[in-house]
Design a protein around this motif. Sequence first.
Motif, PDB file in Angstrom:
ATOM      1  N   SER A 209       0.829  -1.201   0.000  1.00  0.00           N
ATOM      2  CA  SER A 209       0.000   0.000   0.000  1.00  0.00           C
ATOM      3  C   SER A 209       0.866   1.255   0.000  1.00  0.00           C
ATOM      4  CB  SER A 209      -0.924   0.001   1.228  1.00  0.00           C
ATOM      5  OG  SER A 209      -1.684   1.183   1.296  1.00  0.00           O
ATOM      6  N   VAL A 210       1.970   1.227   0.744  1.00  0.00           N
ATOM      7  CA  VAL A 210       2.873   2.385   0.784  1.00  0.00           C
ATOM      8  C   VAL A 210       3.633   2.509  -0.530  1.00  0.00           C
ATOM      9  CG1 VAL A 210       4.775   3.476   2.034  1.00  0.00           C
ATOM     10  CG2 VAL A 210       3.027   2.215   3.292  1.00  0.00           C
ATOM     11  N   ILE A 211       3.974   1.391  -1.164  1.00  0.00           N
ATOM     12  CA  ILE A 211       4.580   1.454  -2.501  1.00  0.00           C
ATOM     13  C   ILE A 211       3.623   2.155  -3.461  1.00  0.00           C
ATOM     14  CG2 ILE A 211       5.398   0.110  -4.477  1.00  0.00           C
ATOM     15  CD1 ILE A 211       6.275  -2.059  -2.515  1.00  0.00           C
ATOM     16  N   LYS A 212       2.330   1.817  -3.362  1.00  0.00           N
ATOM     17  CA  LYS A 212       1.334   2.465  -4.225  1.00  0.00           C
ATOM     18  C   LYS A 212       1.322   3.978  -3.991  1.00  0.00           C
ATOM     19  CE  LYS A 212      -2.260   3.372  -6.769  1.00  0.00           C
ATOM     20  NZ  LYS A 212      -2.281   4.812  -6.497  1.00  0.00           N
ATOM     21  N   ASP A 213       1.429   4.399  -2.741  1.00  0.00           N
ATOM     22  CA  ASP A 213       1.441   5.837  -2.438  1.00  0.00           C
ATOM     23  C   ASP A 213       2.672   6.532  -3.020  1.00  0.00           C
ATOM     24  OD1 ASP A 213      -0.924   5.519  -1.058  1.00  0.00           O
ATOM     25  OD2 ASP A 213       0.036   5.387   0.913  1.00  0.00           O
ATOM     26  N   ASN A 214       3.709   5.747  -3.297  1.00  0.00           N
ATOM     27  CA  ASN A 214       4.951   6.292  -3.871  1.00  0.00           C
ATOM     28  C   ASN A 214       5.207   5.682  -5.255  1.00  0.00           C
ATOM     29  OD1 ASN A 214       6.427   7.805  -1.419  1.00  0.00           O
ATOM     30  ND2 ASN A 214       5.418   5.991  -0.622  1.00  0.00           N
ATOM     31  N   GLN A 215       4.139   5.440  -5.991  1.00  0.00           N
ATOM     32  CA  GLN A 215       4.222   4.676  -7.234  1.00  0.00           C
ATOM     33  C   GLN A 215       5.167   5.276  -8.257  1.00  0.00           C
ATOM     34  OE1 GLN A 215       0.387   3.766  -8.848  1.00  0.00           O
ATOM     35  NE2 GLN A 215       1.180   2.932 -10.756  1.00  0.00           N
ATOM     36  N   GLN A 216       5.131   6.594  -8.448  1.00  0.00           N
ATOM     37  CA  GLN A 216       5.989   7.225  -9.447  1.00  0.00           C
ATOM     38  C   GLN A 216       7.461   7.047  -9.082  1.00  0.00           C
ATOM     39  OE1 GLN A 216       4.847   8.359 -12.350  1.00  0.00           O
ATOM     40  NE2 GLN A 216       6.987   8.573 -12.937  1.00  0.00           N
ATOM     41  N   HIS A 217       7.786   7.205  -7.794  1.00  0.00           N
ATOM     42  CA  HIS A 217       9.170   7.015  -7.354  1.00  0.00           C
ATOM     43  C   HIS A 217       9.593   5.549  -7.476  1.00  0.00           C
ATOM     44  CE1 HIS A 217       8.583  10.875  -4.813  1.00  0.00           C
ATOM     45  NE2 HIS A 217       9.136  11.155  -5.968  1.00  0.00           N
ATOM     46  N   TYR A 218       8.648   4.639  -7.314  1.00  0.00           N
ATOM     47  CA  TYR A 218       8.900   3.203  -7.477  1.00  0.00           C
ATOM     48  C   TYR A 218       9.386   2.922  -8.901  1.00  0.00           C
ATOM     49  CZ  TYR A 218       7.468  -1.804  -7.781  1.00  0.00           C
ATOM     50  OH  TYR A 218       7.402  -3.157  -7.961  1.00  0.00           O
ATOM     51  N   TYR A 219       8.663   3.442  -9.880  1.00  0.00           N
ATOM     52  CA  TYR A 219       9.055   3.238 -11.271  1.00  0.00           C
ATOM     53  C   TYR A 219      10.368   3.942 -11.588  1.00  0.00           C
ATOM     54  CZ  TYR A 219       4.463   1.204 -12.239  1.00  0.00           C
ATOM     55  OH  TYR A 219       3.362   0.393 -12.249  1.00  0.00           O
ATOM     56  N   GLN A 220      10.550   5.137 -11.017  1.00  0.00           N
ATOM     57  CA  GLN A 220      11.799   5.865 -11.255  1.00  0.00           C
ATOM     58  C   GLN A 220      12.997   5.093 -10.717  1.00  0.00           C
ATOM     59  OE1 GLN A 220      11.176   9.723  -9.498  1.00  0.00           O
ATOM     60  NE2 GLN A 220       9.934  10.477 -11.202  1.00  0.00           N
ATOM     61  N   ALA A 221      12.835   4.488  -9.542  1.00  0.00           N
ATOM     62  CA  ALA A 221      13.929   3.715  -8.952  1.00  0.00           C
ATOM     63  C   ALA A 221      14.263   2.495  -9.813  1.00  0.00           C
ATOM     64  CB  ALA A 221      13.566   3.280  -7.532  1.00  0.00           C
ATOM     65  N   LEU A 222      13.245   1.846 -10.355  1.00  0.00           N
ATOM     66  CA  LEU A 222      13.483   0.718 -11.268  1.00  0.00           C
ATOM     67  C   LEU A 222      14.232   1.185 -12.520  1.00  0.00           C
ATOM     68  CD1 LEU A 222      10.033  -1.125 -11.030  1.00  0.00           C
ATOM     69  CD2 LEU A 222      12.250  -2.073 -10.334  1.00  0.00           C
ATOM     70  N   GLU A 223      13.819   2.324 -13.066  1.00  0.00           N
ATOM     71  CA  GLU A 223      14.465   2.851 -14.271  1.00  0.00           C
ATOM     72  C   GLU A 223      15.919   3.242 -13.999  1.00  0.00           C
ATOM     73  OE1 GLU A 223      12.122   6.024 -15.854  1.00  0.00           O
ATOM     74  OE2 GLU A 223      10.301   4.800 -15.990  1.00  0.00           O
ATOM     75  N   GLU A 224      16.159   3.880 -12.857  1.00  0.00           N
ATOM     76  CA  GLU A 224      17.538   4.264 -12.514  1.00  0.00           C
ATOM     77  C   GLU A 224      18.430   3.039 -12.370  1.00  0.00           C
ATOM     78  OE1 GLU A 224      17.845   6.864  -9.161  1.00  0.00           O
ATOM     79  OE2 GLU A 224      16.185   8.132  -9.834  1.00  0.00           O
ATOM     80  N   ALA A 225      17.895   1.995 -11.745  1.00  0.00           N
ATOM     81  CA  ALA A 225      18.673   0.767 -11.590  1.00  0.00           C
ATOM     82  C   ALA A 225      18.964   0.142 -12.950  1.00  0.00           C
ATOM     83  CB  ALA A 225      17.916  -0.218 -10.694  1.00  0.00           C
ATOM     84  N   ASP A 226      17.981   0.177 -13.850  1.00  0.00           N
ATOM     85  CA  ASP A 226      18.205  -0.327 -15.211  1.00  0.00           C
ATOM     86  C   ASP A 226      19.314   0.455 -15.903  1.00  0.00           C
ATOM     87  OD1 ASP A 226      16.333  -2.326 -15.093  1.00  0.00           O
ATOM     88  OD2 ASP A 226      14.813  -1.291 -16.294  1.00  0.00           O
ATOM     89  N   GLN A 227      19.249   1.768 -15.793  1.00  0.00           N
ATOM     90  CA  GLN A 227      20.230   2.624 -16.471  1.00  0.00           C
ATOM     91  C   GLN A 227      21.641   2.396 -15.937  1.00  0.00           C
ATOM     92  OE1 GLN A 227      18.588   6.522 -15.822  1.00  0.00           O
ATOM     93  NE2 GLN A 227      16.863   6.188 -17.214  1.00  0.00           N
ATOM     94  N   GLN A 228      21.735   2.120 -14.630  1.00  0.00           N
ATOM     95  CA  GLN A 228      23.049   1.917 -14.011  1.00  0.00           C
ATOM     96  C   GLN A 228      23.514   0.468 -14.065  1.00  0.00           C
ATOM     97  OE1 GLN A 228      23.318   3.617 -10.059  1.00  0.00           O
ATOM     98  NE2 GLN A 228      22.097   5.405 -10.610  1.00  0.00           N
ATOM     99  N   ALA A 229      22.583  -0.441 -14.492  1.00  0.00           N
ATOM    100  CA  ALA A 229      22.867  -1.882 -14.449  1.00  0.00           C
ATOM    101  C   ALA A 229      23.315  -2.289 -13.050  1.00  0.00           C
ATOM    102  CB  ALA A 229      23.917  -2.265 -15.488  1.00  0.00           C
ATOM    103  N   ASP A 230      22.608  -1.736 -12.053  1.00  0.00           N
ATOM    104  CA  ASP A 230      22.985  -1.894 -10.646  1.00  0.00           C
ATOM    105  C   ASP A 230      21.737  -1.581  -9.812  1.00  0.00           C
ATOM    106  OD1 ASP A 230      23.867  -0.931  -7.969  1.00  0.00           O
ATOM    107  OD2 ASP A 230      25.880  -1.237  -8.782  1.00  0.00           O
ATOM    108  N   SER A 231      21.393  -2.440  -8.880  1.00  0.00           N
ATOM    109  CA  SER A 231      20.133  -2.279  -8.144  1.00  0.00           C
ATOM    110  C   SER A 231      20.221  -1.325  -6.956  1.00  0.00           C
ATOM    111  CB  SER A 231      19.623  -3.644  -7.655  1.00  0.00           C
ATOM    112  OG  SER A 231      20.556  -4.271  -6.792  1.00  0.00           O
ATOM    113  N   THR A 232      21.363  -0.659  -6.767  1.00  0.00           N
ATOM    114  CA  THR A 232      21.537   0.223  -5.612  1.00  0.00           C
ATOM    115  C   THR A 232      20.432   1.276  -5.466  1.00  0.00           C
ATOM    116  OG1 THR A 232      23.930  -0.117  -5.717  1.00  0.00           O
ATOM    117  CG2 THR A 232      23.139   1.761  -4.419  1.00  0.00           C
ATOM    118  N   PRO A 233      20.044   2.001  -6.532  1.00  0.00           N
ATOM    119  CA  PRO A 233      18.974   3.002  -6.357  1.00  0.00           C
ATOM    120  C   PRO A 233      17.658   2.379  -5.895  1.00  0.00           C
ATOM    121  CG  PRO A 233      20.100   3.322  -8.455  1.00  0.00           C
ATOM    122  CD  PRO A 233      20.562   2.014  -7.913  1.00  0.00           C
TER     123      PRO A 233
END
Length: 326
Positions: A209-233
């Motif tokens: 439920s809290v992930i849903k409240d931060n949904q846009q940041h959730y997708y952004q974090a996935l995209e940043e990790a993809d771009q860096q080829a690293d799951s740190t973000p």
Amino acid sequence: MSYQPPFTITPDILNLVVEISEQVGRLNASALNASPQLRKQNRIKTITGTLAIEGNILTEEQVTAIVDGQRVMGSVRELAEVKGAIAAYDALPGLQPGSIKDLLFAHGLMMSEILTNAGRFRHKAVGIHKGNVVQHVAPPAHQVSGLMAELTNWLKQTKDHPLIAGCVFHYEFEFIHPFSDGNGRMGRLWQTLILSQWHPLFLSLPLESVIKDNQQHYYQALEEADQQADSTPFIQFMLSVIAQTLAQNAPVNALQNAPVNIEGLKTPEAILRLIQHNPLMTRQQIADALGKDVRTIGRAITRLQQAGSLKRVGSDKTGRWETSPP
């Protein structure tokens, strides 16, 4: 251990792990689990949240009605998604995070009325689109079984803290995208399972439920990790969500630390019992603890005030409740 997902444990990540561990240490999971009303309410928030991320528009009230066996108006797919999520989360305590068999079983429960190949890895190429733009192309289908075997073997052998391992698995799972559909909700489900193996408290917290409240940041974090080829973000984002979930539920859990027996009590009597143990409770916290709508709680509180059994001292935001003997 042959496969090692790429990530870096930064000072911020370490600080979040310490903060979350301290928060968990202050909470009482067994007491929280002893409250069926609260457990049910949080489970409904979890299911509503994880499905809302995927576009399901059914409300918490409608999901509650489905859980209670009532008829609800909605599309065939939306209703099937809720029923599948209920079945998957109900099965969660009996599953093992490092088991491919359990993962496929859970997907079968989650997607049984939606996919003809529920419970089986995909056999076609998939990608994630944002409008007309391809955001992510998943590995070829013939690699999925091997990649998932490597990932689950890493999970079983890793010495990393479960808080970190759960985030890493979640990201790597989304990167592989092993199923034709349901990957987002399964990744969130499996992180909850990993966390619950560390501490059963997480079976009762509405993390999704809290992930849903931060949904846009959730997708952004996935995209940043993809771009860096690293799951740190993504690790840092998810740990912040976990800390936020614990903080939001802390007042109710603090109440549960001194067990309050409200079983069998009518709503007004249960409200008085809860307030006697925690005069700072808000109407929403009382509603959550009792599994009731906040408007129902508001009406009951008004009747108690009119009867002289309950009094509000101070403002709605900073005041407290006082009870009077009958």
